[in-house]
Design a protein around this motif. Structure first.
Motif, mmCIF file in Angstrom:
data_model
loop_
_atom_site.group_PDB
_atom_site.id
_atom_site.type_symbol
_atom_site.label_atom_id
_atom_site.label_comp_id
_atom_site.label_asym_id
_atom_site.label_seq_id
_atom_site.Cartn_x
_atom_site.Cartn_y
_atom_site.Cartn_z
ATOM 1 N N LYS A 182 9.582 5.059 5.516
ATOM 2 C CA LYS A 182 8.771 6.115 4.763
ATOM 3 C C LYS A 182 7.853 5.306 3.763
ATOM 4 O O LYS A 182 6.691 6.070 3.435
ATOM 5 N N THR A 183 7.954 4.293 3.447
ATOM 6 C CA THR A 183 7.171 3.584 2.593
ATOM 7 C C THR A 183 5.803 3.058 3.157
ATOM 8 O O THR A 183 4.863 3.057 2.527
ATOM 9 N N TYR A 243 4.146 5.540 4.897
ATOM 10 C CA TYR A 243 3.354 6.603 4.455
ATOM 11 C C TYR A 243 2.563 6.449 3.313
ATOM 12 O O TYR A 243 1.624 6.917 2.862
ATOM 13 N N GLU A 244 3.317 6.324 2.368
ATOM 14 C CA GLU A 244 3.033 5.928 0.913
ATOM 15 C C GLU A 244 2.183 4.758 0.812
ATOM 16 O O GLU A 244 0.880 5.122 0.191
ATOM 17 N N TYR A 277 -1.339 6.326 2.308
ATOM 18 C CA TYR A 277 -2.222 7.330 1.525
ATOM 19 C C TYR A 277 -2.858 6.570 0.463
ATOM 20 O O TYR A 277 -3.957 7.056 -0.107
#
Length: 308
Positions: free
Chosen positions: A200-201, A203-204, A207
């Protein structure tokens, strides 16, 4: 005594080296792969150069089976190959994209709800299109009691029942529809697993680097992060669609179906192998099918394989 101890230590050392060898771990798979995949393929290739009626000893005839298949078998060329490629090019890519889309949507929902929907979506592929065609035969029944005919007549779209399963124009589209309905198999599960295991990191960080919407997220982060699962799904879709058989005969109630509508390459091989007992000719058909599948698998590896 010292000599015996040295021999014992030497034996233990060799035994330890054997235990640490990676070949020991792949031996069970290698044995099964050779017995169930390699040997049948080699036997089929060998039989394709013979005339074999399952009773007499195979008689070597060279490339005669391939010459007859590719130059004189109009059913194979006009119906088997064309129907198989059309079915595969529609059900394969569309079912593949649909599997990814549904897996992506399910990855956004809570765990318990996701489990229920996953079972519902996956369940048609367990029984297979042929088994579930019993349900579809009721829906597409050619009399006025068939569900589709009943509602179309009730809505005054048609005036009399349509013979959906006996019409060459309608049988192939129905097969494609049923194929798409049952295409959410292990490839779908692999994609869902790949989506749930993406870091998930990423995606961070994406962005922060400038990604602004979900479409960019899917194309630049999601798909590149799950290439192995995408490749597996593509291979399974290719194998599943090219190996499709029996659906047209099951729906229409006869072999061959009307005007060979929906007649697949595997249907042709089964016809010559298990009805006419021309195993040599049937083997040639399967070898040609194997070459077609290999070509499409190569394309999949080009699209989703890891860059060297």
């Amino acid at each position: 005594m010292k000599s015996n101890n040295k021999e014992l230590m030497s034996f233990k050392k060799r035994l330890g080296n054997v235990k640490e060898s990676p070949y020991i771990f792949i031996l069970p798979y290698a044995v099964l792969f050779i017995m169930l995949i390699v040997l049948p393929v080699l036997v089929a290739i060998g039989l394709s150069f013979t005339y074999f009626n399952t009773i007499e000893i195979p008689k070597f005839i060279g490339f005669k089976n391939y010459v007859d298949l590719l130059t004189g078998d109009s059913v194979f060329l006009q119906h088997g190959v064309s129907n198989t490629i059309m079915y595969s090019l529609i059900v394969g890519p569309v079912g593949y994209m649909l599997a990814f889309f549904l897996a992506w949507m399910l990855s956004q929902v809570p765990h318990r709800v996701r489990t229920i929907y996953t079972v519902i979506i996956y369940s048609p592929s367990i029984t297979g299109p042929i088994m579930m065609s019993v349900v579809w035969k009721v829906i597409f029944s050619g009399d006025q009691t068939g569900y589709l005919n009943y509602w179309l007549m009730r809505l005054q779209i048609i005036n009399e029942p349509v013979q959906w399963l006996q019409s060459p124009e309608h049988l192939m589209p129905i097969m494609i529809f049923i194929g798409l309905w049952g295409s959410m198999g292990v490839g779908f599960l692999a994609m869902l697993a790949g989506l749930l295991n993406i870091d998930k990191t990423l995606y961070e960080a994406a962005y922060i680097d400038g990604i602004r919407n979900r479409w960019q997220e899917v194309f630049y982060i999601t798909i590149p992060s799950m290439k192995p699962q995408m490749l597996f799904g593509a291979v399974m879709a290719i194998i599943g669609t090219f190996n499709a058989s029996g659906l047209a005969a099951t729906l229409s109630g006869g072999t061959p179906p009307p005007q060979y509508a929906g007649w697949m390459i595997v249907d042709h091989a089964n016809d010559f192998g298990f009805i006419r007992y021309e195993m040599g000719y049937a083997s040639a058909i399967t070898v040609v099918l194997l070459l077609i599948v290999i070509i499409f698998n190569k394309i999949s590896y080009k699209l989703f394989g890891e860059d060297k």
